[in-house]
Design a protein around this motif. Structure first.
Motif, PDB file in Angstrom:
ATOM      1  N   ASP A  22       0.628  -0.959  -0.055  1.00 26.42           N
ATOM      2  CA  ASP A  22       0.090   0.050   0.103  1.00 26.42           C
ATOM      3  C   ASP A  22       0.897   1.199  -0.145  1.00 26.42           C
ATOM      4  O   ASP A  22       0.494   2.151  -0.618  1.00 26.42           O
ATOM      5  CB  ASP A  22      -0.910   0.119   1.114  1.00 26.42           C
ATOM      6  N   ALA A  23       2.001   1.243   0.876  1.00 24.92           N
ATOM      7  CA  ALA A  23       2.868   2.336   0.832  1.00 24.92           C
ATOM      8  C   ALA A  23       3.463   2.535  -0.460  1.00 24.92           C
ATOM      9  O   ALA A  23       3.614   3.834  -0.884  1.00 24.92           O
ATOM     10  CB  ALA A  23       3.833   2.120   2.035  1.00 24.92           C
ATOM     11  N   SER A  24       3.771   1.697  -1.183  1.00 24.79           N
ATOM     12  CA  SER A  24       4.397   1.677  -2.496  1.00 24.79           C
ATOM     13  C   SER A  24       3.378   2.495  -3.533  1.00 24.79           C
ATOM     14  O   SER A  24       3.817   3.492  -4.293  1.00 24.79           O
ATOM     15  CB  SER A  24       4.940   0.458  -3.300  1.00 24.79           C
ATOM     16  N   ARG A  25       2.217   1.993  -3.232  1.00 29.65           N
ATOM     17  CA  ARG A  25       1.242   2.588  -4.305  1.00 29.65           C
ATOM     18  C   ARG A  25       0.902   3.904  -3.819  1.00 29.65           C
ATOM     19  O   ARG A  25       0.596   4.956  -4.888  1.00 29.65           O
ATOM     20  CB  ARG A  25      -0.260   1.765  -4.316  1.00 29.65           C
ATOM     21  N   VAL A  26       0.724   4.220  -2.656  1.00 23.68           N
ATOM     22  CA  VAL A  26       0.446   5.614  -2.272  1.00 23.68           C
ATOM     23  C   VAL A  26       1.615   6.494  -2.633  1.00 23.68           C
ATOM     24  O   VAL A  26       1.407   7.637  -3.058  1.00 23.68           O
ATOM     25  CB  VAL A  26       0.246   5.528  -0.472  1.00 23.68           C
ATOM     26  N   CYS A  27       2.834   6.185  -2.491  1.00 21.06           N
ATOM     27  CA  CYS A  27       4.258   6.882  -2.945  1.00 21.06           C
ATOM     28  C   CYS A  27       3.837   7.114  -4.237  1.00 21.06           C
ATOM     29  O   CYS A  27       4.169   8.305  -4.875  1.00 21.06           O
ATOM     30  CB  CYS A  27       5.392   6.289  -2.499  1.00 21.06           C
ATOM     31  N   ARG A  28       3.626   6.208  -5.221  1.00 25.13           N
ATOM     32  CA  ARG A  28       3.637   6.539  -6.756  1.00 25.13           C
ATOM     33  C   ARG A  28       2.589   7.688  -6.849  1.00 25.13           C
ATOM     34  O   ARG A  28       2.906   8.362  -7.628  1.00 25.13           O
ATOM     35  CB  ARG A  28       3.457   5.164  -7.319  1.00 25.13           C
ATOM     36  N   GLU A  29       1.296   7.470  -6.549  1.00 26.17           N
ATOM     37  CA  GLU A  29       0.363   8.028  -6.662  1.00 26.17           C
ATOM     38  C   GLU A  29       0.647   9.652  -6.286  1.00 26.17           C
ATOM     39  O   GLU A  29       0.352  10.665  -6.894  1.00 26.17           O
ATOM     40  CB  GLU A  29      -1.040   7.845  -6.051  1.00 26.17           C
ATOM     41  N   THR A  30       1.418   9.738  -5.117  1.00 29.71           N
ATOM     42  CA  THR A  30       1.695  10.919  -4.408  1.00 29.71           C
ATOM     43  C   THR A  30       2.530  11.715  -5.171  1.00 29.71           C
ATOM     44  O   THR A  30       2.604  13.066  -5.503  1.00 29.71           O
ATOM     45  CB  THR A  30       1.969  10.962  -3.139  1.00 29.71           C
ATOM     46  N   ARG A  31       3.730  11.014  -5.905  1.00 36.00           N
ATOM     47  CA  ARG A  31       4.561  11.527  -6.753  1.00 36.00           C
ATOM     48  C   ARG A  31       3.808  12.244  -7.847  1.00 36.00           C
ATOM     49  O   ARG A  31       4.380  13.463  -8.436  1.00 36.00           O
ATOM     50  CB  ARG A  31       5.530  10.488  -7.224  1.00 36.00           C
ATOM     51  N   GLU A  32       2.874  11.520  -8.300  1.00 32.94           N
ATOM     52  CA  GLU A  32       2.160  12.155  -9.640  1.00 32.94           C
ATOM     53  C   GLU A  32       1.532  13.387  -9.419  1.00 32.94           C
ATOM     54  O   GLU A  32       1.607  14.493  -9.966  1.00 32.94           O
ATOM     55  CB  GLU A  32       1.324  11.163 -10.170  1.00 32.94           C
ATOM     56  N   LEU A  33       0.945  13.423  -8.012  1.00 32.56           N
ATOM     57  CA  LEU A  33       0.198  14.671  -7.542  1.00 32.56           C
ATOM     58  C   LEU A  33       1.081  15.698  -7.318  1.00 32.56           C
ATOM     59  O   LEU A  33       0.689  16.955  -7.598  1.00 32.56           O
ATOM     60  CB  LEU A  33      -0.720  14.281  -6.627  1.00 32.56           C
ATOM     61  N   LEU A  34       2.175  15.394  -6.603  1.00 36.32           N
ATOM     62  CA  LEU A  34       3.060  16.470  -6.234  1.00 36.32           C
ATOM     63  C   LEU A  34       3.870  17.134  -7.463  1.00 36.32           C
ATOM     64  O   LEU A  34       3.912  18.284  -7.451  1.00 36.32           O
ATOM     65  CB  LEU A  34       4.264  15.787  -5.258  1.00 36.32           C
ATOM     66  N   TRP A  35       4.053  16.148  -8.470  1.00 39.89           N
ATOM     67  CA  TRP A  35       4.825  16.778  -9.824  1.00 39.89           C
ATOM     68  C   TRP A  35       3.698  17.820 -10.210  1.00 39.89           C
ATOM     69  O   TRP A  35       4.339  18.939 -10.726  1.00 39.89           O
ATOM     70  CB  TRP A  35       5.072  15.623 -10.635  1.00 39.89           C
TER      71      TRP A  35
END
Length: 377
Positions: A22-35
């Protein structure tokens, strides 16, 4: 020294950590939103995005290393590719700095390593402070006591801080290889007062080769690796106290690095004059184009000097390869570098090592697929 905490133990938060998947998925999604947020220069959206990840159980360390650091890397890559400008790059970096500060205030660090104090500093002349700031916050999240001294810390000021606070180790950060001579001076000075030095950052090489060359007591591949390097440096003590830089680098005895560094302004002037004489298009440059070209020549001299300091031609060739990539991303053939390199070779005809490094640089540029077809100037 107490064993480093695991990522889960170092969360610095009362929330239950997310499972690894879950953490890996959240980090991936968060990177996209932060970018997306930093591209829009929307600091509030960036902060909301990061705090949402923390609320979802991602640890502060994961946010720093698996979200913010990769997005900052993307910022640099997009600038190099010419898809964002310098102002956008600076705005994105500023947003990341403020978000990191908010994450640090939001998280409660454990007190596991509180008896180990680390002074985190950037080498004198090194303005890229974000990697060091991320390191400082990761170490705090692991429970170390940290003094973050910021960007471009003059070595005398660093030594003064050591005398006042007595840290157990100095973590020295640098992103630019041109700062390696300053890093060497800092390493030697810090060791002379009995404090070990751990180094990190792109300047020291992807394998830490320059950290070893300059006599550092340790090298960390990244912030996650830093606790290991710090522990080993403290346990091993100062490796080489009371020595001189030339003890580490006997090739400096030929004085080529010193003489070229001191003659930098003259080398830039003579190279610019030569370019105007040999490359017709340069004579038609605007004042702004002339200034940027002069800055480019100065960078070439700086990296040549750094490669002479380390006696590593690959350092110079790597810089020219990176510069060629940036030029071609902006529609300028990398071959424009060749006349300047040839002029420098003529000016430095009495410097055997410099000539070898310049020859390697010219070969690097000439070997590029687009070099032969580009227009000079």
């Amino acid at each position: 020294m107490t064993a480093p905490l695991t990522t889960q133990e170092s969360a610095g938060s009362h929330r239950e950590d997310a499972p690894a998947g879950d953490a890996s998925r959240v980090c991936r999604e968060t990177r996209e939103l932060l970018w997306a947020a930093v591209l829009q220069r929307d600091e509030r959206a960036a902060a909301r995005t990061v705090f949402a990840a923390l609320d979802a159980g991602v640890t502060a360390e994961q946010v720093l290393l698996d979200v913010i650091a990769p997005v900052q890397t993307t910022v640099g890559e997009e600038w190099a590719a010419g898809r964002i400008n310098v102002a956008q790059e600076h705005a994105a970096t500023a947003i990341h700095e403020r978000v990191i500060a908010a994450v640090a205030l939001h998280s409660d660090a454990p007190d596991t390593h509180g008896d180990v104090r680390v002074a985190v500093a950037c080498v004198d002349g090194e303005w890229h402070a974000l990697p060091a700031r991320i390191l400082a916050e990761v170490l705090r999240a692991r429970g170390f006591a940290v003094d973050f001294l910021g960007a471009q810390v003059p070595t005398p000021h660093l030594i003064g801080h050591l005398h006042q606070t007595g840290p157990d180790v100095v973590a020295l950060s640098s992103s630019l290889p041109t700062r390696l001579p300053a890093a060497h001076a800092a390493i030697t000075a810090v060791q002379a007062v009995g404090t070990p030095v751990v180094t990190g950052g792109a300047a020291f090489g992807t394998d830490g080769r320059y950290a070893g060359l300059l006599g550092a007591d340790g090298w960390a591949r990244d912030a996650r690796d830093a606790p290991r390097a710090i522990g080993e440096a403290i346990d091993g003590g100062v490796r080489t106290p009371f020595h001189q830089p030339i003890d580490d680098l006997p090739h400096l005895a030929d004085q080529e690095y010193t003489l070229i560094s001191r003659s930098r302004p003259e080398l830039v002037r003579t190279t610019m004059t030569g370019l105007e004489e040999r490359v017709p298009a340069v004579r038609a440059y605007t004042a702004g184009q002339r200034e940027r070209t002069s800055e480019d020549v100065a960078h070439i001299v700086d990296f040549l000097a750094a490669s002479l300091y380390t006696d590593d031609r690959a350092l110079f060739g790597g810089f020219l390869g990176w510069t060629g990539d940036i030029l071609e991303a902006r529609g300028v053939p990398a071959a424009v570098l060749l006349p300047g390199l040839e002029l420098l070779s003529e000016e430095l005809k009495d410097f055997p090592r410099a000539l070898r490094h310049l020859a390697h640089g010219r070969a690097t540029v000439a070997a590029r697929p687009k070099a032969a077809s580009g227009q000079q100037a």
